[in-house]
Motif scaffolding. Structure first.
Motif, PDB file in Angstrom:
ATOM      1  N   ILE A   1       0.820  -1.224   0.000  1.00 24.62           N
ATOM      2  CA  ILE A   1       0.000   0.000   0.000  1.00 24.62           C
ATOM      3  C   ILE A   1       0.843   1.258   0.000  1.00 24.62           C
ATOM      4  CG2 ILE A   1      -2.037  -1.054   1.074  1.00 24.62           C
ATOM      5  CD1 ILE A   1      -1.116   0.373   3.715  1.00 24.62           C
ATOM      6  N   ASN A   2       2.150   1.126   0.304  1.00 24.50           N
ATOM      7  CA  ASN A   2       2.991   2.324   0.349  1.00 24.50           C
ATOM      8  C   ASN A   2       3.594   2.596  -1.027  1.00 24.50           C
ATOM      9  OD1 ASN A   2       3.352   3.457   3.238  1.00 24.50           O
ATOM     10  ND2 ASN A   2       3.197   1.238   3.441  1.00 24.50           N
ATOM     11  N   GLU A   3       3.690   3.884  -1.364  1.00 25.67           N
ATOM     12  CA  GLU A   3       4.186   4.207  -2.700  1.00 25.67           C
ATOM     13  C   GLU A   3       5.685   4.042  -2.816  1.00 25.67           C
ATOM     14  OE1 GLU A   3       2.669   8.019  -3.865  1.00 25.67           O
ATOM     15  OE2 GLU A   3       0.664   7.295  -3.327  1.00 25.67           O
ATOM     16  N   GLU A   4       6.412   4.503  -1.773  1.00 24.90           N
ATOM     17  CA  GLU A   4       7.876   4.564  -1.923  1.00 24.90           C
ATOM     18  C   GLU A   4       8.603   3.363  -1.351  1.00 24.90           C
ATOM     19  OE1 GLU A   4       9.947   8.061  -0.786  1.00 24.90           O
ATOM     20  OE2 GLU A   4       8.430   9.402  -1.595  1.00 24.90           O
ATOM     21  N   VAL A   5       8.022   2.759  -0.316  1.00 24.06           N
ATOM     22  CA  VAL A   5       8.820   1.779   0.445  1.00 24.06           C
ATOM     23  C   VAL A   5       8.103   0.448   0.592  1.00 24.06           C
ATOM     24  CG1 VAL A   5      10.026   3.558   1.770  1.00 24.06           C
ATOM     25  CG2 VAL A   5       7.914   2.560   2.669  1.00 24.06           C
ATOM     26  N   ASP A   6       8.906  -0.582   0.864  1.00 24.66           N
ATOM     27  CA  ASP A   6       8.349  -1.916   1.031  1.00 24.66           C
ATOM     28  C   ASP A   6       7.592  -2.030   2.344  1.00 24.66           C
ATOM     29  OD1 ASP A   6      10.259  -3.425   3.170  1.00 24.66           O
ATOM     30  OD2 ASP A   6      11.391  -1.970   1.997  1.00 24.66           O
ATOM     31  N   ASP A   7       6.507  -2.779   2.289  1.00 25.52           N
ATOM     32  CA  ASP A   7       5.741  -3.070   3.509  1.00 25.52           C
ATOM     33  C   ASP A   7       5.391  -4.551   3.583  1.00 25.52           C
ATOM     34  OD1 ASP A   7       3.900  -3.095   1.477  1.00 25.52           O
ATOM     35  OD2 ASP A   7       2.899  -1.248   2.076  1.00 25.52           O
ATOM     36  N   TYR A   8       6.015  -5.347   2.695  1.00 27.74           N
ATOM     37  CA  TYR A   8       5.827  -6.805   2.730  1.00 27.74           C
ATOM     38  C   TYR A   8       7.106  -7.455   2.216  1.00 27.74           C
ATOM     39  CZ  TYR A   8       4.693 -11.531   1.434  1.00 27.74           C
ATOM     40  OH  TYR A   8       4.736 -12.897   1.325  1.00 27.74           O
ATOM     41  N   PHE A   9       7.537  -8.522   2.878  1.00 25.73           N
ATOM     42  CA  PHE A   9       8.595  -9.330   2.258  1.00 25.73           C
ATOM     43  C   PHE A   9       8.509 -10.779   2.712  1.00 25.73           C
ATOM     44  CE2 PHE A   9      10.610  -6.970   5.808  1.00 25.73           C
ATOM     45  CZ  PHE A   9      11.004  -7.999   6.625  1.00 25.73           C
ATOM     46  N   LYS A  10       8.978 -11.630   1.809  1.00 24.28           N
ATOM     47  CA  LYS A  10       9.159 -13.038   2.127  1.00 24.28           C
ATOM     48  C   LYS A  10      10.564 -13.385   1.657  1.00 24.28           C
ATOM     49  CE  LYS A  10       6.009 -16.351   1.080  1.00 24.28           C
ATOM     50  NZ  LYS A  10       5.646 -17.174   2.235  1.00 24.28           N
ATOM     51  N   ILE A  11      11.354 -13.974   2.534  1.00 21.71           N
ATOM     52  CA  ILE A  11      12.738 -14.300   2.181  1.00 21.71           C
ATOM     53  C   ILE A  11      12.961 -15.788   2.447  1.00 21.71           C
ATOM     54  CG2 ILE A  11      15.171 -13.695   2.523  1.00 21.71           C
ATOM     55  CD1 ILE A  11      14.199 -11.172   4.039  1.00 21.71           C
ATOM     56  N   LEU A  12      13.485 -16.474   1.442  1.00 25.74           N
ATOM     57  CA  LEU A  12      13.839 -17.888   1.618  1.00 25.74           C
ATOM     58  C   LEU A  12      15.353 -18.013   1.575  1.00 25.74           C
ATOM     59  CD1 LEU A  12      11.231 -19.588  -0.733  1.00 25.74           C
ATOM     60  CD2 LEU A  12      11.265 -19.626   1.765  1.00 25.74           C
ATOM     61  N   PHE A  13      15.904 -18.648   2.597  1.00 23.42           N
ATOM     62  CA  PHE A  13      17.354 -18.881   2.669  1.00 23.42           C
ATOM     63  C   PHE A  13      17.598 -20.372   2.508  1.00 23.42           C
ATOM     64  CE2 PHE A  13      18.590 -14.899   4.870  1.00 23.42           C
ATOM     65  CZ  PHE A  13      17.352 -14.467   5.309  1.00 23.42           C
ATOM     66  N   ARG A  14      18.541 -20.727   1.674  1.00 21.41           N
ATOM     67  CA  ARG A  14      18.978 -22.115   1.674  1.00 21.41           C
ATOM     68  C   ARG A  14      20.341 -22.121   2.358  1.00 21.41           C
ATOM     69  NH1 ARG A  14      16.700 -27.258   0.630  1.00 21.41           N
ATOM     70  NH2 ARG A  14      18.525 -28.581   0.782  1.00 21.41           N
ATOM     71  N   PHE A  15      20.446 -22.809   3.487  1.00 19.70           N
ATOM     72  CA  PHE A  15      21.717 -22.869   4.207  1.00 19.70           C
ATOM     73  C   PHE A  15      22.508 -24.102   3.763  1.00 19.70           C
ATOM     74  CE2 PHE A  15      19.108 -20.267   7.062  1.00 19.70           C
ATOM     75  CZ  PHE A  15      19.996 -19.264   7.413  1.00 19.70           C
ATOM     76  N   GLU A  16      23.811 -24.002   3.912  1.00 20.51           N
ATOM     77  CA  GLU A  16      24.687 -25.104   3.509  1.00 20.51           C
ATOM     78  C   GLU A  16      24.389 -26.382   4.300  1.00 20.51           C
ATOM     79  OE1 GLU A  16      29.127 -24.510   2.100  1.00 20.51           O
ATOM     80  OE2 GLU A  16      29.022 -24.819   4.269  1.00 20.51           O
ATOM     81  N   ASN A  17      23.936 -26.227   5.545  1.00 22.74           N
ATOM     82  CA  ASN A  17      23.646 -27.414   6.369  1.00 22.74           C
ATOM     83  C   ASN A  17      22.302 -28.066   6.027  1.00 22.74           C
ATOM     84  OD1 ASN A  17      21.776 -25.678   7.467  1.00 22.74           O
ATOM     85  ND2 ASN A  17      22.663 -25.615   9.516  1.00 22.74           N
ATOM     86  N   GLY A  18      21.660 -27.601   4.956  1.00 23.09           N
ATOM     87  CA  GLY A  18      20.435 -28.249   4.492  1.00 23.09           C
ATOM     88  C   GLY A  18      19.154 -27.606   4.975  1.00 23.09           C
TER      89      GLY A  18
END
Ligand code: NAD
Length: 353
Positions: free
Chosen positions: A201-218
């Motif tokens: 809903i914001n024009e300039e900035v993020d207000d939602y994120f989803k981040i997926l990390f794959r770590f070396e340990n699985g």
């Protein structure tokens, strides 16, 4: 002898820092600084020096440490000035707007030899430490997923946080904490990062994120934050952790975590396909488990509070402990945030480390 502090940026966080430092035996607030004079009117420290000039504050010789709690876009400028003035530094998060800015700051910090750390006090959040305790106890077998979620249910973002030039947006705000927590928990290299970052809903900035990390340990790490998960609820946010391993699961809700560790008494790798009727129709996979197969345990109790960030800092100042929040760790979080932006912009996963 007390350790004398100056606080630069006397807004929301500046006021909290003043209260905290007043509550500690070992510390004293000598001076505060804000470019908006009226912000300093309600300071509670008797005899505190008030100034609208960062340079004036930095000239005060008996200040040992400055806490920098100005808005994000001025962290670099103020950190560099403070380091050159020979002051030890606690900087608010995010330490800088980019890795490049951070490296410039750290170069001066190293040159001048001052102590430098970043206020990642959410390493002492009870919900996070509870999840970390379960993780550290290796109580769930081989962990395959760690999920950390935070949702605002009323759409609120405020003040400079909705403007790009001041370092607004939720990734710079809560994102830094959530990423820092996950990386502090999962001690492994990150191989790839995939992310979605949106201005819902914001024009300039993020207000939602989803981040997926794959770590070396699985392990796959997942962080999701939204400010606009509207709900008709008494509570104003949703905070969840889920950790899944091959011999147990941990889930918790809330910053004062309510949840369980769940295990099976025997693994059900293959069972006769008994059909159960559910609201979604007949199912063989998602029906109730056989009697006695699932057991639950209380979450472990942890004893943490944000004040421990300052206790660690004061001990580090005396050379009794290492700083908890270290220069390379802060850089790694900033680098992750850059990978998040790149992944979201390109729609591709980013190789990391
Ligand atoms: N660690 C946390 O949990 C946490 C929580 C909230 C905010 N923060 C961080 O604290 C910092 C401040 O956030 P806030 O919510 O207190 O913002 P705020 O707007 O309430 O306060 C910032 C203050 O800095 C002053 N300021 C700006 N530029 C200045 C300059 N050059 N010299 C002196 N004063 C200056 C402003 O006038 C304002 O009063 C941000 O970096 C933010 O990310 C951290």
């Amino acid at each position: 002898m007390k350790v004398n502090f100056g606080i630069i940026g006397f807004g929301f966080m500046g006021h909290i820092h003043e209260k905290t430092l007043n509550s500690l035996e070992a510390t004293k607030v000598v001076a505060i600084c804000d470019i908006q004079e009226e912000r300093m009117e309600d300071a509670i420290t008797e005899g505190v020096i008030k100034t609208t000039s960062v340079d004036e504050l930095l000239k005060i010789e008996d200040i040992n440490t400055v806490i920098i709690s100005v808005s994000n876009h001025v962290h670099k400028e103020v950190v560099i000035k403070a380091a050159k003035a020979g002051k030890n530094i606690i900087c608010e998060k995010p330490a800088a707007m980019s890795v490049k800015e951070y490296d410039e700051m750290v170069a001066v910090v190293k040159d001048t030899g001052v102590l430098f750390t970043v206020h990642q006090q959410r390493r002492f959040d009870e919900d996070f430490r509870t999840a970390k305790e379960v993780y550290d106890q290796k109580a769930l077998g081989n962990v395959f997923t760690v999920q950390s979620m935070l949702y605002g249910i009323n759409g609120n973002m405020h003040d400079w946080h909705v403007f790009k030039k001041y370092g607004g947006g939720m990734l710079y705000d809560w994102g830094v904490h959530l990423i820092d927590q996950l990386l502090y928990m999962v001690d492994s290299k990150i191989t790839t990062i995939f992310a979605d970052l949106r201005n819902v809903i914001n024009e300039e900035v993020d207000d939602y994120f989803k981040i997926l990390f794959r770590f070396e340990n699985g392990i796959t790490g997942e962080i999701e934050l939204g400010t606009y998960f509207l709900a008709d609820k008494e509570k104003w946010f949703e905070r969840h952790w889920f950790i899944g391993g091959d011999s147990g699961s941990m889930y918790s809700d809330g910053f004062e975590p309510v949840g369980k560790v769940a295990r099976t008494t025997r693994l059900l790798k293959n069972v006769p396909g008994k059909t159960t009727m559910t609201a979604s129709g007949p199912t063989r996979s998602f029906g109730p488990p056989p009697e006695g197969v699932l057991i639950t345990e209380e979450l472990p109790k942890v004893n943490v509070a944000h004040i421990m960030f300052f206790e660690n800092y004061l001990n580090a100042l005396e050379g009794k402990e290492e700083l908890l929040v270290k220069i390379p760790e802060v850089r790694r979080v900033l680098a992750v945030m850059e990978a998040v932006r790149e992944s979201a912009a390109t729609g591709r996963s980013i190789d990391f480390e």
